[in-house]
Design a protein around this motif. Structure first.
Motif, mmCIF file in Angstrom:
data_model
loop_
_atom_site.group_PDB
_atom_site.id
_atom_site.type_symbol
_atom_site.label_atom_id
_atom_site.label_comp_id
_atom_site.label_asym_id
_atom_site.label_seq_id
_atom_site.Cartn_x
_atom_site.Cartn_y
_atom_site.Cartn_z
ATOM 1 N N GLN A 20 -3.217 -0.469 12.992
ATOM 2 C CA GLN A 20 -3.372 0.302 12.553
ATOM 3 C C GLN A 20 -3.346 1.451 13.388
ATOM 4 O O GLN A 20 -4.731 1.351 14.367
ATOM 5 C CB GLN A 20 -4.654 0.729 11.294
ATOM 6 N N SER A 46 1.213 -1.093 0.338
ATOM 7 C CA SER A 46 -0.377 -0.071 -0.220
ATOM 8 C C SER A 46 0.951 1.152 0.205
ATOM 9 O O SER A 46 2.077 1.332 0.193
ATOM 10 C CB SER A 46 -1.058 -0.216 1.070
ATOM 11 N N THR A 47 0.215 2.667 -0.275
ATOM 12 C CA THR A 47 1.252 4.026 -0.410
ATOM 13 C C THR A 47 1.750 3.902 1.171
ATOM 14 O O THR A 47 3.038 4.102 1.022
ATOM 15 C CB THR A 47 -0.004 4.574 -0.504
ATOM 16 N N GLN A 48 1.395 3.799 2.684
ATOM 17 C CA GLN A 48 1.653 3.896 3.934
ATOM 18 C C GLN A 48 2.643 2.782 3.648
ATOM 19 O O GLN A 48 3.834 3.541 4.197
ATOM 20 C CB GLN A 48 0.481 3.018 4.844
ATOM 21 N N PHE A 80 -4.468 5.190 9.745
ATOM 22 C CA PHE A 80 -3.179 5.190 9.582
ATOM 23 C C PHE A 80 -2.351 3.963 9.700
ATOM 24 O O PHE A 80 -2.943 3.800 10.826
ATOM 25 C CB PHE A 80 -1.880 6.468 9.843
ATOM 26 N N ASN A 81 -1.096 3.480 9.343
ATOM 27 C CA ASN A 81 -0.873 2.710 9.352
ATOM 28 C C ASN A 81 0.222 2.247 11.038
ATOM 29 O O ASN A 81 1.068 4.297 10.429
ATOM 30 C CB ASN A 81 1.092 2.148 8.899
ATOM 31 N N ILE A 96 5.998 3.935 1.642
ATOM 32 C CA ILE A 96 6.219 5.194 2.389
ATOM 33 C C ILE A 96 7.078 5.168 3.775
ATOM 34 O O ILE A 96 8.130 5.752 4.049
ATOM 35 C CB ILE A 96 5.226 6.243 2.681
ATOM 36 N N GLY A 97 6.485 4.163 4.309
ATOM 37 C CA GLY A 97 6.982 4.033 5.519
ATOM 38 C C GLY A 97 8.395 2.737 5.170
ATOM 39 O O GLY A 97 10.040 2.834 6.458
ATOM 40 N N ILE A 129 3.778 4.785 10.582
ATOM 41 C CA ILE A 129 3.221 6.389 9.329
ATOM 42 C C ILE A 129 2.579 6.649 11.195
ATOM 43 O O ILE A 129 3.499 8.436 10.682
ATOM 44 C CB ILE A 129 2.599 6.542 8.725
#
Length: 295
Positions: free
Chosen positions: A268, A67-69, A272-273, A72-73, A276
């Motif tokens: 979560q 996923s996006t998160q 948000f994860n 990014i993480g 993050i």
């Protein structure tokens, strides 16, 4: 490797790293290209994957992991590696001059990209031909049994080279860190250091045996745990008298990561994860502490 690192020291590790790195790079590309050839080329491989399991060609993937998160993480954790992973920084700071350090910095990044790229070919080949087998079965088939005998032999040597290159640098870096924390007679310090390295090696061996199907996620998780210590390392470099409160905040951040592994903290928070949220809170607080701190 434990014996080799203790006897040979840094110079032996530098020479072996160079040999093992070249060997690993050559072998992984030979196997990656062989997997492409057995799949009919990159175009045919991608077309077959698109027909059999199209989710593999799109984000967040068939299991929803990328996923996006998550990406990014992962990017934040990886960017912090030069700050928090002493086995990498040791390779850089031992260079003979600043110009060599600059060249080595670029070379490490380029080498990582060149080594990782062909693993995508191998992974897609395995997803196409061995979609329902375990990771260990896929790797043994793709790297050994499906290859020509000379390539399979090189694969075994290359795998050992990869293990040795990572292990010897980590053992040396950990030993250096431990020695810097201990005081007393050299013989006593070395005895405690060697015992600690032995325990560390045994723990890693146990993890690698029981978590062989999740080594990538384990590595990513370990990078997350070490990345939260980055503010402490950066403060020690930037300030003559670093803010001691960072020891507390970084310690709490690391404890939070451990609690998340144990499922005490939910995966979560507010959509948000966890990692993050941790990066936003811990990173923002660390920046604020550094800005307000006076030398």
């Amino acid at each position: 490797m434990l014996i080799y690192a203790e006897i040979g020291g840094l110079k032996a590790i530098v020479y072996s790293d160079a040999i093992q790195g070249i060997l690993l790079l050559v072998v992984i590309w030979i196997i990656g290209l062989a997997c492409l050839e057995m799949s009919g080329g990159l175009g045919q491989l991608m077309a077959n994957i698109g027909t059999q399991n199209p989710d593999l060609l799109t984000l967040p993937g068939p299991k929803g992991l990328f996923s996006t998160q998550f990406l990014i993480g992962s990017a934040i954790a990886i960017v912090m590696i030069p700050v928090t992973q002493p086995q990498l920084t040791t390779r850089l700071i031992v260079m003979k001059d600043l110009s060599s350090v600059h060249k080595m910095t670029y070379a490490v990044g380029l080498f990582a990209i060149l080594v990782i790229l062909p693993t995508a070919f191998i992974g897609l080949y395995g997803a196409l031909k061995y979609p329902d087998v375990s990771t260990s079965e896929f790797l043994s088939s793709a790297l050994l049994f499906d290859q020509a005998n000379p390539v399979a032999a090189l694969a075994v040597v290359g795998l050992f080279a990869a293990c040795l290159s990572t292990t010897n640098a980590q053992i040396f870096a950990l030993g250096s860190e431990l020695r810097s924390l201990l005081s007393g007679e050299d013989k006593t310090v070395m005895r405690y250091t060697k015992i600690s390295l032995l325990v560390f090696s045994l723990v890693v061996l146990i993890f690698s045996i029981y978590m062989s199907d999740q080594l990538v996620l384990l590595a990513r998780l370990s990078f997350t745990g070490t990345s939260v210590m980055a503010p402490l390392v950066l403060a020690a470099v930037i300030f003559e008298n670093p803010p001691k409160v960072l020891m507390i905040t970084c310690g709490l951040a690391l404890l939070s990561v451990i609690l998340s592994i144990a499922s005490v903290i939910p995966a979560q928070i507010g959509g948000f994860n966890f990692d993050i949220v941790l990066y936003m809170v811990h990173g923002g607080l660390s920046v604020l502490i550094m800005v307000l701190h006076k030398k």
